[in-house]
Design a protein around this motif. Sequence first.
Motif, PDB file in Angstrom:
ATOM      1  N   ILE A 190     -11.678   6.398   0.623  1.00 58.08           N
ATOM      2  CA  ILE A 190     -10.333   5.895   0.859  1.00 58.08           C
ATOM      3  C   ILE A 190     -10.140   5.793   2.367  1.00 58.08           C
ATOM      4  N   VAL A 191      -9.621   4.652   2.832  1.00 62.04           N
ATOM      5  CA  VAL A 191      -9.708   4.293   4.241  1.00 62.04           C
ATOM      6  C   VAL A 191      -9.004   5.273   5.167  1.00 62.04           C
ATOM      7  N   ASP A 192      -7.698   5.487   4.984  1.00 54.31           N
ATOM      8  CA  ASP A 192      -6.952   6.248   5.989  1.00 54.31           C
ATOM      9  C   ASP A 192      -6.139   7.340   5.310  1.00 54.31           C
ATOM     10  N   MET A 193      -6.708   8.548   5.273  1.00 55.10           N
ATOM     11  CA  MET A 193      -6.020   9.675   4.649  1.00 55.10           C
ATOM     12  C   MET A 193      -4.955  10.269   5.562  1.00 55.10           C
ATOM     13  N   SER A 194      -4.989   9.926   6.822  1.00 54.05           N
ATOM     14  CA  SER A 194      -4.110  10.581   7.791  1.00 54.05           C
ATOM     15  C   SER A 194      -2.654  10.196   7.620  1.00 54.05           C
ATOM     16  N   CYS A 195      -2.377   9.107   6.907  1.00 48.93           N
ATOM     17  CA  CYS A 195      -0.992   8.647   6.759  1.00 48.93           C
ATOM     18  C   CYS A 195      -0.385   9.010   5.412  1.00 48.93           C
ATOM     19  N   LEU A 253     -11.939   1.629  -4.458  1.00 50.10           N
ATOM     20  CA  LEU A 253     -11.363   2.442  -3.393  1.00 50.10           C
ATOM     21  C   LEU A 253     -11.417   1.783  -2.027  1.00 50.10           C
ATOM     22  N   ASN A 254     -12.304   0.847  -1.833  1.00 46.86           N
ATOM     23  CA  ASN A 254     -12.503   0.315  -0.491  1.00 46.86           C
ATOM     24  C   ASN A 254     -11.385  -0.622  -0.072  1.00 46.86           C
ATOM     25  N   ASN A 255     -11.178  -0.663   1.234  1.00 39.63           N
ATOM     26  CA  ASN A 255     -10.211  -1.597   1.824  1.00 39.63           C
ATOM     27  C   ASN A 255      -8.806  -1.392   1.281  1.00 39.63           C
ATOM     28  N   ARG A 256      -8.441  -0.170   1.110  1.00 36.10           N
ATOM     29  CA  ARG A 256      -7.096   0.102   0.606  1.00 36.10           C
ATOM     30  C   ARG A 256      -6.064   0.061   1.716  1.00 36.10           C
ATOM     31  N   GLY A 257      -6.459   0.153   2.958  1.00 39.94           N
ATOM     32  CA  GLY A 257      -5.496   0.167   4.042  1.00 39.94           C
ATOM     33  C   GLY A 257      -4.781   1.505   4.107  1.00 39.94           C
ATOM     34  N   THR A 258      -3.598   1.497   4.723  1.00 42.54           N
ATOM     35  CA  THR A 258      -2.804   2.715   4.863  1.00 42.54           C
ATOM     36  C   THR A 258      -2.130   3.042   3.543  1.00 42.54           C
ATOM     37  N   ILE A 259      -2.288   4.289   3.094  1.00 46.63           N
ATOM     38  CA  ILE A 259      -1.696   4.734   1.827  1.00 46.63           C
ATOM     39  C   ILE A 259      -0.632   5.783   2.132  1.00 46.63           C
ATOM     40  N   ARG A 260       0.559   5.587   1.548  1.00 46.54           N
ATOM     41  CA  ARG A 260       1.642   6.561   1.754  1.00 46.54           C
ATOM     42  C   ARG A 260       1.648   7.631   0.672  1.00 46.54           C
ATOM     43  N   HIS A 261       1.458   7.220  -0.566  1.00 47.53           N
ATOM     44  CA  HIS A 261       1.538   8.166  -1.684  1.00 47.53           C
ATOM     45  C   HIS A 261       0.276   8.033  -2.526  1.00 47.53           C
ATOM     46  N   LEU A 262      -0.433   9.133  -2.700  1.00 47.15           N
ATOM     47  CA  LEU A 262      -1.670   9.141  -3.475  1.00 47.15           C
ATOM     48  C   LEU A 262      -1.457   9.945  -4.752  1.00 47.15           C
ATOM     49  N   ALA A 263      -1.726   9.298  -5.892  1.00 48.37           N
ATOM     50  CA  ALA A 263      -1.672   9.975  -7.185  1.00 48.37           C
ATOM     51  C   ALA A 263      -3.069   9.953  -7.787  1.00 48.37           C
ATOM     52  N   ILE A 264      -3.540  11.079  -8.284  1.00 49.07           N
ATOM     53  CA  ILE A 264      -4.879  11.174  -8.860  1.00 49.07           C
ATOM     54  C   ILE A 264      -4.736  11.364 -10.365  1.00 49.07           C
ATOM     55  N   SER A 265      -5.196  10.365 -11.103  1.00 48.28           N
ATOM     56  CA  SER A 265      -5.059  10.362 -12.554  1.00 48.28           C
ATOM     57  C   SER A 265      -6.042  11.336 -13.198  1.00 48.28           C
ATOM     58  N   SER A 266      -5.678  11.786 -14.388  1.00 45.57           N
ATOM     59  CA  SER A 266      -6.578  12.673 -15.142  1.00 45.57           C
ATOM     60  C   SER A 266      -7.829  11.934 -15.603  1.00 45.57           C
ATOM     61  N   SER A 267      -7.808  10.594 -15.560  1.00 47.65           N
ATOM     62  CA  SER A 267      -8.962   9.817 -16.019  1.00 47.65           C
ATOM     63  C   SER A 267     -10.031   9.638 -14.947  1.00 47.65           C
ATOM     64  N   ASN A 280       0.830  -1.213   0.000  1.00 44.69           N
ATOM     65  CA  ASN A 280       0.000   0.000   0.000  1.00 44.69           C
ATOM     66  C   ASN A 280       0.859   1.257   0.000  1.00 44.69           C
ATOM     67  N   LEU A 281       1.970   1.206  -0.726  1.00 43.71           N
ATOM     68  CA  LEU A 281       2.886   2.338  -0.754  1.00 43.71           C
ATOM     69  C   LEU A 281       2.363   3.439  -1.672  1.00 43.71           C
ATOM     70  N   VAL A 282       1.989   3.073  -2.898  1.00 46.85           N
ATOM     71  CA  VAL A 282       1.476   4.028  -3.876  1.00 46.85           C
ATOM     72  C   VAL A 282       0.101   3.565  -4.337  1.00 46.85           C
ATOM     73  N   PHE A 283      -0.863   4.481  -4.297  1.00 50.29           N
ATOM     74  CA  PHE A 283      -2.187   4.176  -4.825  1.00 50.29           C
ATOM     75  C   PHE A 283      -2.551   5.235  -5.845  1.00 50.29           C
ATOM     76  N   THR A 284      -2.915   4.795  -7.057  1.00 50.53           N
ATOM     77  CA  THR A 284      -3.313   5.712  -8.114  1.00 50.53           C
ATOM     78  C   THR A 284      -4.823   5.682  -8.260  1.00 50.53           C
ATOM     79  N   LEU A 285      -5.427   6.824  -8.080  1.00 53.82           N
ATOM     80  CA  LEU A 285      -6.868   6.959  -8.218  1.00 53.82           C
ATOM     81  C   LEU A 285      -7.163   7.223  -9.691  1.00 53.82           C
ATOM     82  N   GLU A 286      -7.726   6.226 -10.375  1.00 55.61           N
ATOM     83  CA  GLU A 286      -7.979   6.360 -11.800  1.00 55.61           C
ATOM     84  C   GLU A 286      -9.316   5.738 -12.156  1.00 55.61           C
ATOM     85  N   ASP A 287      -9.736   5.947 -13.377  1.00 53.54           N
ATOM     86  CA  ASP A 287     -11.039   5.481 -13.816  1.00 53.54           C
ATOM     87  C   ASP A 287     -11.150   3.967 -13.675  1.00 53.54           C
TER      88      ASP A 287
END
Length: 831
Positions: A403-408, A378-392, A367-374
């Motif tokens: 997304i489960v835990d934005m605090s990390c 999103l559910n049950n992603r666990g702890t995310i360190r790096h969030l990338a949001i795709s143009s799609s 769960n180091l990098v999660f890319t939010l794309e089309d």
Amino acid sequence: MSGAEEARRQLDKAKMDLIRLISSNKDDDLRVIALWRANGDLGETSVIKKAYEDLKTHKKFECFAWIKLVRPVNPTEYLRSILRQFYANSLQGTTMEAQDLRWMEMTKENDLVGEFRRFVSTKSYLIVLKDIHTIEEWDCVKVFFLNYKKGSRIIVSTEQVEVASLCVRQQTAAADHKQLHMDQALYAFYDKVFHKIAYLNDEYPELVEQANLILKKCDGLPLAIVTIGGFLANQPKTALEWMKLNDHISAELEMNPELERIAAVLNKSYDGLPYHLKSCMLYFSIFPQDDKVSRRRLVRRWIAEGYSRELRGKSAEEIAESYFMELISRSMILPSQESIHSRRGIDSCQVHDLIREIGISKSAEDNLVFTLEDGCGLNNRGTIRHLAISSSWKGDQCDFKSIVDMSCIRSLTVFGKWRPFFMSEKMRLLRVLDLEGTSGLVDHHLTGIGKLLHLRYLSLRGCDDIYHLPDSLGNLRQLQTLDVTYTSIIELPRTIIKLSKLEHIRAGGIGSNDGGTHETYADTLCTLALSSMAFCVGCCAPQVLKEVMDMDGDPNRRDVCTACCCNKLPSAATRQSPNGVEVPRGTRRLKALDTMGVVNVSGSRGKAVLNDLKSLTRLRKLRVTGINKKNSQDLCSALSNLSCLESLLVRSEGNPGLSGCLDALPSPPKKLQSLKLYGNLVKLPEWIAALWNLMKMELRSSRILEVDAAMQVLGNLPNLAILRLLRHSFASEELRFSLNRDAAFPSLAVLELSLLDKLESVELQGGAAPKIELLQFRGWRYKANTVLFAGLPSLLSLKQVLLKGRYEDGFVDDLRARLAGNPNRPVLKLN
């Protein structure tokens, strides 16, 4: 033709293909060429032997060695064998050879390593390593080959495709000699899929696009070509099936037994990285496929993440730069651009598609990098360190909050459109906020940025609807990098002087992001406001501008007021340069600053800011605009204090411009490597002659009158490698680089001449510029009978001429004919 004659013809063709492969792009770097064959194919051995003997006969390299490994591999004997052949081939049986050979028989491995490296440090060499069976054998011997930048080559011959794939690197070359063709990326793939050499355009035109995508992902990796080809041989020959493989290659590598060999080899490449490089490598999963990632952007983000720290006298940036170059040397990333604008050569990179897929897989495991794309879940992603949001991605706020835990989250990177809910109050540990090139971002979206107390890297680069940074920026006491280049910001907030850890301020911009003009909503607003007093700025502007400009963002009334009243109208009234930003008094407190600019000092605070500069003794890069007679003395005084300065840009508008403004600098920074002067100079300052470390020089609008005197000064600079003479830099019909002496411009490698209106002749002969490799020229009015460049055949290092603009066909034909007379056969490219 008999079968024997046809075989000989094929053998000769393959030999010449291999010689061209070895000799092509014979740059300064050591290259490894891996050749693999099946079932002990002897034809491949003959081809290598013939090519080796031909190159040896014609003395294309200074040292030659043909080594067949003896098992078990003994590194000491291996080195002795190479040195014996090196001495025999280079010294040709002299008495020194006999003495050295007797010495070698009695020498231990460590001393032999030193002798080998001493010997090859000044010579180019060609080594053939025969019959390497395992990657462990390659690992055992490769450590002795350091890149001494002499254009050397190593040919690895093996029966194991996995070994070839790990030996060869993406910036080198690979070939399958099973069929004695050099274009095996195509031939081997088609042969595996169709069991023959097929021509897709004729037989399977619908597969051409997908086949090219597959080969692009393989990128010359022999194992990938053969294994994926073999897998597709048993699949339906339809575009849909091949598209599925392209779209889901990562899952196929993990789940499909037929492709597991590729994953195993690529995983071994990753697993072989030291720990600190693994983190850097996985970081590439943040960026979209095929994205060219700036070296500067990567390095400063790595530092912000804590991947690189100051150690044993080396700065965090120097260490991060070494990580970048090490990943390139290991071929985990590919240099995608060698810019003529960069002293370092490589200014961006890409990741091999299949290696990127491995990185995505490993990042997902932790769960180091999660890319939010089309289409992503999103559910049950666990702890995310790096969030990338795709143009799609087209989701809404509810989707985002699932997304489960934005605090990390440690880094947020947005590609495409900005949504106000992307910045969450839960992201209190955020270190990196990278919004480079994001559309729809306006001022009020940044009001909460002061709550991100751990932020170290903030980039709004290219967000041209940003006009103002909030005062809460001063709360970001950990901030190291602030990049607002190519935004509409003309003034930085007063609170910036609180940021004692700030190392890089990048703002303003010389020119525009795309070389054109971009009308922002404030430009439209000002046009409307100034042309019609009936227009109500406060009430009507936001909605009118959204409709007129089809804006993605949601400007409110305060945004509009800031843009118009505090930016556009004052700039128009004072004729302030749009290419810089004003900084507040007190920047002397920012003792950690390494990079600063473009700073506009033409306003009332200009002198105070220049006086503040004197205290910034760690500054390495400085860009200033708005220099004039009134503040030039203060600039020269500040520059005299900046002993660490390596890069300097000085700009002035109109007349008299820079004329006489830089003459009062008695002792320029001795470490200066890059100097750009934009503005009316008339003559070069005398102190330029003392810049012995200068590597790059750029002049624009300087209108130099004493042309030969200026060229004499520049020609004497021993390390000048890049020279760019742009519009109106010289008021002359002729540029002479030879100046009747052989030693002029001894290190010049890149010469760019652009839009020099009166120029009729460029003289490059008489032994001048012996190392020039690239000549770039832009013009508009040159006719067929114009002989612009004199001396092209004598430039023996010239590799490429890049011609931009419009010319008559006869002019181009004549230039091409004269280049044909150069024994190095430079390439002519038209743009």
